[in-house]
Write an enzyme that holds these catalytic residues in place. Structure first.
Site, short mmCIF file in Angstrom:
data_model
loop_
_atom_site.label_atom_id
_atom_site.label_comp_id
_atom_site.label_asym_id
_atom_site.label_seq_id
_atom_site.Cartn_x
_atom_site.Cartn_y
_atom_site.Cartn_z
CB ALA A 91 -4.03 -1.67 4.74
N GLY A 135 -6.04 -6.75 3.67
CA GLY A 135 -6.69 -6.24 4.72
C GLY A 135 -8.81 -6.84 4.67
CD GLU A 174 -5.03 -9.29 6.35
OE1 GLU A 174 -4.97 -8.34 6.50
OE2 GLU A 174 -4.30 -9.50 7.75
CD GLU A 202 -1.78 -8.52 2.65
OE1 GLU A 202 -2.32 -10.16 1.84
OE2 GLU A 202 -2.71 -8.76 3.61
C1 HXC Z 1 -5.25 2.56 -1.47
C2 HXC Z 1 -5.98 2.12 -3.41
C3 HXC Z 1 -6.04 0.41 -2.72
C4 HXC Z 1 -5.34 0.55 -1.22
C5 HXC Z 1 -6.92 1.15 -4.56
N1 HXC Z 1 -6.74 2.29 -4.16
N2 HXC Z 1 -6.41 0.04 -3.75
N3 HXC Z 1 -5.47 3.69 -2.67
N4 HXC Z 1 -4.52 1.49 -0.87
N5 HXC Z 1 -5.18 -0.59 -1.31
C6 HXC Z 1 -6.73 3.08 -4.86
C7 HXC Z 1 -6.24 3.17 -6.62
O1 HXC Z 1 -4.57 3.95 -6.02
C8 HXC Z 1 -6.25 4.26 -7.09
O2 HXC Z 1 -6.49 5.71 -7.15
C9 HXC Z 1 -8.48 3.96 -6.66
O3 HXC Z 1 -8.10 3.42 -4.93
C10 HXC Z 1 -8.73 3.15 -7.97
O4 HXC Z 1 -8.19 1.40 -8.31
P1 HXC Z 1 -7.41 1.32 -9.54
O5 HXC Z 1 -6.36 0.64 -9.49
O6 HXC Z 1 -7.69 2.57 -9.96
O7 HXC Z 1 -8.46 0.20 -10.07
P2 HXC Z 1 -8.30 -1.02 -11.02
O8 HXC Z 1 -7.54 -0.89 -12.09
O9 HXC Z 1 -9.97 -1.82 -11.22
O10 HXC Z 1 -7.62 -2.40 -10.31
C11 HXC Z 1 -8.19 -2.76 -8.37
C12 HXC Z 1 -6.98 -3.33 -8.25
C13 HXC Z 1 -6.07 -2.53 -7.85
C14 HXC Z 1 -6.49 -4.31 -8.38
C15 HXC Z 1 -7.86 -3.35 -6.19
O11 HXC Z 1 -6.28 -0.77 -6.89
C16 HXC Z 1 -5.33 -2.93 -6.94
O12 HXC Z 1 -4.03 -3.72 -7.29
N6 HXC Z 1 -5.10 -2.26 -5.89
C17 HXC Z 1 -4.20 -3.22 -4.49
C18 HXC Z 1 -4.72 -3.86 -3.53
C19 HXC Z 1 -3.26 -4.43 -2.28
O13 HXC Z 1 -2.34 -4.54 -2.89
N7 HXC Z 1 -4.58 -4.44 -1.89
C20 HXC Z 1 -3.15 -4.85 -0.62
C21 HXC Z 1 -3.22 -4.12 0.42
S1 HXC Z 1 -2.08 -4.37 1.36
P3 HXC Z 1 -6.79 6.86 -7.79
O14 HXC Z 1 -6.21 7.75 -7.24
O15 HXC Z 1 -5.15 6.56 -8.91
O16 HXC Z 1 -7.12 6.30 -8.39
C22 HXC Z 1 -2.84 -4.90 2.88
C23 HXC Z 1 -2.36 -5.37 4.05
C24 HXC Z 1 -3.13 -4.93 5.56
O17 HXC Z 1 -4.07 -4.88 2.65
C25 HXC Z 1 -2.98 -5.65 6.87
C26 HXC Z 1 -1.98 -3.95 7.89
C27 HXC Z 1 -1.63 -4.08 8.60
#
Ligand code: HXC
Length: 262
Positions: free
Chosen positions: A68, A113, A116, A136
Site C-alpha cells: 500500500a 498489500g 495481499e 507491515e
Molecule cells: C510508497 C513506496 C513504497 C510504498 C516503495 N516506494 N515502496 N512508496 N509506498 N509501499 C517508493 C520509495 O519511497 C521510492 O521513492 C521508490 O518507491 C523506489 O523505492 P526504493 O526504496 O528506492 O527502492 P529499493 O531501494 O529498491 O527498495 C525496494 C523496497 C523498498 C525494499 C521494496 O522500497 C521498501 O521497503 N518499500 C516498502 C515496502 C513495504 O513496507 N510495504 C508494505 C507497506 S504497508 P523515492 O521518491 O524515494 O524515489 C501495506 C499495508 C497494506 O502494504 C494494508 C493497508 C490497509
C-alpha cells in the site's frame, strides 16, 4: 475490450485474455486510493465482458507491487484508515469473486498489500527474482487487504504467522516450497509462461470454469459435506449449460469444442 483511459494501470487484450498492468513504477506500483479504485472498476468491467475468458495481472518495472502507498497512509486519521482498508477489501473481493480465472504474474517486489492482492488471485506465478512478504509489522501495522485471512488459508497458520511476525520476505523458490506460488520461471519467461497457461485455460468451458472457481472458493470454509452438497448443485448447473452440450458433442464427434460461455 473496454475503452477507457486509466491513470495508474494499463489494460490490454490478446484474444480472450485481458492483461491488467499496474503502472506506477516510480513508486514500485504502490497501491494508493486512486489505483485501488481503478482496479475495482476494471475488474468489475472485465467480469461482465463475455469476450474475456482469463485475466492476468502484473506490474511494470522492477516490482509487482511494493505494498500500500505508505506516503498516502502517513497522514490518515483512523476513519480514513478504515475507509482505505475497506476499499482494499472491496477491491480484493472483486478480484477473487470475478467468475473468470485470474493469474498473478509477480515480477519482483511483492510486498504487503501487493502480496495481499496476489493472494486474492487464483494462481500466482513468480519470476525467479520475485520477493514475497508481508512487512507491515516493520511499520507498526498489520495487513489491511486480507493478508491475515488469505495467507493462513493458503500456506497454513504457522507459516503465515512466521511470515507476518518476522516481516521477512521469501525469495521465489522458497515461496514455491511452501505452496505460496504455483510456479517459478526465469524472469524473461514470466509473461510468455503465464500467457501460455492463460491460453490453455481460455479454451475450456467458461461456465465450468466459473462454477469450479466459485465451488472451490465458497466450499473452502465449509464443512466437507456442505461443500460436497454445493458441488452437486454446481455440477447440475454445468450439466444444464450449452457449453456442456457442445463439449460432449465435440468429444463424440472427435473435434475441438467451440464454447460460448452459456
Ligand atoms: C510508497 C513506496 C513504497 C510504498 C516503495 N516506494 N515502496 N512508496 N509506498 N509501499 C517508493 C520509495 O519511497 C521510492 O521513492 C521508490 O518507491 C523506489 O523505492 P526504493 O526504496 O528506492 O527502492 P529499493 O531501494 O529498491 O527498495 C525496494 C523496497 C523498498 C525494499 C521494496 O522500497 C521498501 O521497503 N518499500 C516498502 C515496502 C513495504 O513496507 N510495504 C508494505 C507497506 S504497508 P523515492 O521518491 O524515494 O524515489 C501495506 C499495508 C497494506 O502494504 C494494508 C493497508 C490497509
Amino acid at each position: 475490450v473496454i475503452s477507457m483511459s486509466w491513470k495508474n494501470i494499463t489494460l490490454t487484450q490478446e484474444e480472450t485474455i485481458a492483461i491488467v498492468t499496474l503502472n506506477r513504477p516510480k513508486v514500485l506500483n504502490a497501491l494508493n486510493t486512486e489505483t485501488l479504485n481503478e482496479l475495482y472498476k476494471v475488474f468489475t468491467q472485465l467480469d461482465g465482458d463475455t469476450g474475456i475468458r482469463v485475466i492476468i495481472i502484473t506490474g511494470s518495472g522492477k516490482a509487482f507491487i511494493a505494498g500500500a502507498d505508505i506516503s498516502e497512509m502517513n497522514t490518515y486519521t483512523p476513519d480514513e484508515a478504515r475507509a482505505f482498508s475497506q476499499l482494499g477489501h472491496k477491491t480484493m473481493d472483486a478480484i477473487q469473486n470475478t467468475g473468470k480465472p485470474v493469474i498473478a504474474a509477480v515480477n519482483g517486489f511483492t510486498l504487503g498489500g501487493g502480496l495481499e492482492l496476489a493472494l486474492a488471485c487464483d494462481i500466482i506465478i513468480a519470476s525467479e527474482n520475485a520477493v514475497l512478504g508481508l512487512p507491515e509489522v516493520n511499520l507498526g501495522l498489520i495487513q489491511g487487504f486480507g493478508g491475515t485471512q488469505r495467507l493462513p488459508r493458503l500456506v497454513g497458520k504457522a507459516r503465515a504467522k512466521e511470515l507476518i511476525f518476522t516481516g521477512e520476505a521469501l525469495k521465489a523458490p522458497r515461496a514455491y516450497e511452501i505452496g505460496l506460488v504455483n510456479k517459478v520461471v526465469p524472469q524473461e519467461d514470466l509473461l510468455p509462461e503465464v500467457e501460455k497457461m492463460a491460453q490453455v485455460i481460455s479454451r475450456k468451458g467458461p461456465v465450468a470454469l466459473t462454477l469450479a472457481k466459485s465451488g472451490i472458493d465458497s466450499g473452502y470454509d465449509l464443512p466437507l459435506s456442505d461443500g460436497c452438497n454445493k458441488e452437486i448443485v454446481a455440477f447440475v448447473e454445468s450439466f444444464s449449460s450449452q457449453d456442456r452440450e457442445e463439449g460432449i458433442k465435440a468429444f463424440l464427434e472427435k473435434r475441438k469444442p467451440v464454447f460460448t460461455g452459456k
